[in-house]
Scaffold this motif. Structure first.
Motif, mmCIF file in Angstrom:
data_model
loop_
_atom_site.group_PDB
_atom_site.id
_atom_site.type_symbol
_atom_site.label_atom_id
_atom_site.label_comp_id
_atom_site.label_asym_id
_atom_site.label_seq_id
_atom_site.Cartn_x
_atom_site.Cartn_y
_atom_site.Cartn_z
ATOM 1 N N ARG A 134 33.876 74.099 -32.634
ATOM 2 C CA ARG A 134 32.648 73.321 -33.116
ATOM 3 C C ARG A 134 32.727 72.025 -34.014
ATOM 4 O O ARG A 134 33.753 71.972 -34.818
ATOM 5 N N GLU A 135 31.644 71.290 -34.009
ATOM 6 C CA GLU A 135 31.735 70.062 -34.638
ATOM 7 C C GLU A 135 32.011 70.267 -36.074
ATOM 8 O O GLU A 135 31.314 71.192 -36.590
ATOM 9 N N GLY A 136 33.196 69.510 -36.726
ATOM 10 C CA GLY A 136 33.038 69.952 -38.155
ATOM 11 C C GLY A 136 34.311 70.988 -38.449
ATOM 12 O O GLY A 136 34.883 71.029 -39.818
ATOM 13 N N HIS A 141 41.423 75.693 -36.018
ATOM 14 C CA HIS A 141 40.428 76.714 -35.650
ATOM 15 C C HIS A 141 39.917 76.978 -34.263
ATOM 16 O O HIS A 141 39.189 77.806 -33.601
ATOM 17 N N ALA A 142 40.854 76.146 -33.237
ATOM 18 C CA ALA A 142 40.378 76.210 -32.019
ATOM 19 C C ALA A 142 40.883 77.542 -31.292
ATOM 20 O O ALA A 142 41.986 78.076 -31.782
ATOM 21 N N ARG A 143 40.060 77.989 -30.567
ATOM 22 C CA ARG A 143 40.434 79.178 -29.888
ATOM 23 C C ARG A 143 41.338 79.421 -28.717
ATOM 24 O O ARG A 143 41.442 78.379 -27.930
ATOM 25 N N ASN A 144 41.944 80.377 -28.326
ATOM 26 C CA ASN A 144 42.628 80.526 -27.309
ATOM 27 C C ASN A 144 41.796 80.345 -26.246
ATOM 28 O O ASN A 144 40.865 81.085 -25.925
ATOM 29 N N VAL A 145 42.165 79.812 -25.230
ATOM 30 C CA VAL A 145 41.411 79.602 -23.770
ATOM 31 C C VAL A 145 42.497 80.216 -22.685
ATOM 32 O O VAL A 145 43.447 79.812 -22.624
ATOM 33 N N TYR A 146 41.712 80.496 -21.460
ATOM 34 C CA TYR A 146 42.645 81.142 -20.408
ATOM 35 C C TYR A 146 41.651 80.654 -19.305
ATOM 36 O O TYR A 146 40.642 81.134 -18.935
ATOM 37 N N GLN A 147 42.421 79.807 -18.455
ATOM 38 C CA GLN A 147 41.980 79.590 -17.207
ATOM 39 C C GLN A 147 42.642 80.220 -15.937
ATOM 40 O O GLN A 147 43.732 80.144 -15.939
ATOM 41 N N ILE A 148 41.877 81.028 -15.184
ATOM 42 C CA ILE A 148 42.490 82.100 -14.299
ATOM 43 C C ILE A 148 42.072 81.694 -12.943
ATOM 44 O O ILE A 148 40.710 81.535 -12.802
ATOM 45 N N PHE A 149 42.744 81.687 -12.361
ATOM 46 C CA PHE A 149 42.663 81.484 -10.623
ATOM 47 C C PHE A 149 43.063 82.580 -9.851
ATOM 48 O O PHE A 149 44.423 82.816 -9.925
ATOM 49 N N LEU A 150 42.049 83.362 -9.260
ATOM 50 C CA LEU A 150 42.406 84.272 -8.365
ATOM 51 C C LEU A 150 42.582 83.729 -6.898
ATOM 52 O O LEU A 150 41.202 83.449 -6.470
ATOM 53 N N THR A 151 43.665 83.563 -6.142
ATOM 54 C CA THR A 151 43.819 82.784 -5.017
ATOM 55 C C THR A 151 43.757 83.861 -3.876
ATOM 56 O O THR A 151 44.681 84.792 -3.771
#
Length: 345
Positions: A134-136, A141-151
């Protein structure tokens, strides 16, 4: 009135579907044909419903695909919006926030697109990561992110079930695991040699097989018993049965419309590419003969391809099912050029 004839529609939705699609949706439901999980609409209905079984299924799938223990998860795009009609598949299928603010997007990719899927996954993951702080706030503090592709195809052409990408330095050491991209192949591996599947991937294999086969698979039931996942299978089947009770006709209408829009889009794109190829080759040969060098063929081909892109963009604009940004990405023209073509129409 149509509203009475099709009571499963919501306010204003009768304008989104043709009568033949609505009639076919009613027929499919009457034939006890359940919406498949392995489609955009069925996939979202399975995991994004406000029911105990659906939410439990989401937590289990999310946890097993990310390798985390997920205590709670909220889908941020749970509603099947009207603008899904006519969109390219997939399109932010399951976008969710879980536990301590981590984010994940699970995409169901049923066919190989002509674009670079690695770059596409990086673009999706970047958008996900930029929204995790978030701004400020400090960047730490950036959270873990998961980009998942089911192909439903082999995206890397190597017969591997699972691929994970993270940022690494030149020497191979980990730079950051905050942004992770994962690919799971719904078709690989098979279930004949259960012992060949690594222990840490068996739960992910189970969910991929469930999404691919739906309920009633004896092979999946055997796999679940063998790996102590009979309770997960029962939970997933319950979530599936719940989704077939209330909104199946509406789901079929969306699914049929999206399928037809996808076919129209692909036919238009392939036709434009073939025209570009033929025109480019012809002009290239003529130009090459005149100037006696290879550059003529290349320029002619490029010109033909450019004209084909413009022709395809005009046709897609006339169909009015894709946004200008989507058309820009689909045909490879700048957004300014698409806006210019739209103003001409």
């Amino acid at each position: 009135m149509e509203i009475t004839k099709y009571p499963f529609l919501r306010d204003g939705e009768e304008k989104l579907f043709t009568q033949d699609i609505l009639d076919e949706a009613v027929l499919l439901k009457a034939q006890n044909r359940h919406i498949p999980i392995k489609c955009d609409v069925g996939f979202k209905l399975l995991l994004a419903r406000d029911t105990k079984a659906s939410q439990a299924c989401l937590r289990a799938i999310l946890g097993d695909l990310t390798g985390r223990t997920v205590a709670q998860a909220t889908v941020t795009n749970a509603e099947l919006l009207p603008d899904l009609i006519g969109s390219k598949k997939p399109r932010m299928d399951i976008n969710c926030v879980f536990d301590g603010g981590q984010r994940a997007d699970i995409e169901l990719q049923l066919s190989s697109q002509m674009d670079d899927q690695r770059l596409r996954s990086l673009y999706y993951a970047s958008r996900l990561y930029s929204g995790s702080i978030r701004e400020g706030e400090f960047y730490k503090h950036a959270r873990n992110v998961y980009q998942i592709f089911l192909t439903d195809y082999d995206p890397f052409h190597d017969g591997t079930f699972h691929h994970r990408a993270m940022m690494r330095l030149d020497n191979g050491s980990l730079f950051s695991d905050r942004l992770q991209i994962r690919f799971y192949n719904l078709k690989v591996p098979g279930f004949k040699a259960l012992d060949d599947i690594p222990e840490d991937l068996k739960r992910a294999v189970f969910w991929c097989k469930f999404i691919s086969d739906g309920i009633g698979s004896t092979e999946l039931a055997r796999f679940a018993r063998h790996n102590g996942m009979s309770e997960e299978l029962e939970m997933a089947e319950q979530a599936y049965k719940e989704m077939t009770v209330t909104e199946e006709e509406r789901a079929w209408a969306y699914h049929l419309s999206m399928d037809r829009a996808e076919v129209d889009y692909r036919n238009e794109l392939l036709l434009g590419m073939e025209e570009a190829r033929e025109k480019g080759l012809k002009e290239g040969r003529e130009e090459g003969r005149k100037e006696g060098r290879e550059e003529g063929r290349k320029e002619g081909l490029a010109k033909g391809q450019e004209e084909s892109k413009i022709s395809t963009a005009r046709n897609l604009l006339a169909m009015k099912v894709l946004s200008h940004e989507q058309i820009s990405k689909a045909v490879g023209l700048t957004l300014n050029k698409i806006e210019e073509l739209a103003s001409e129409l």
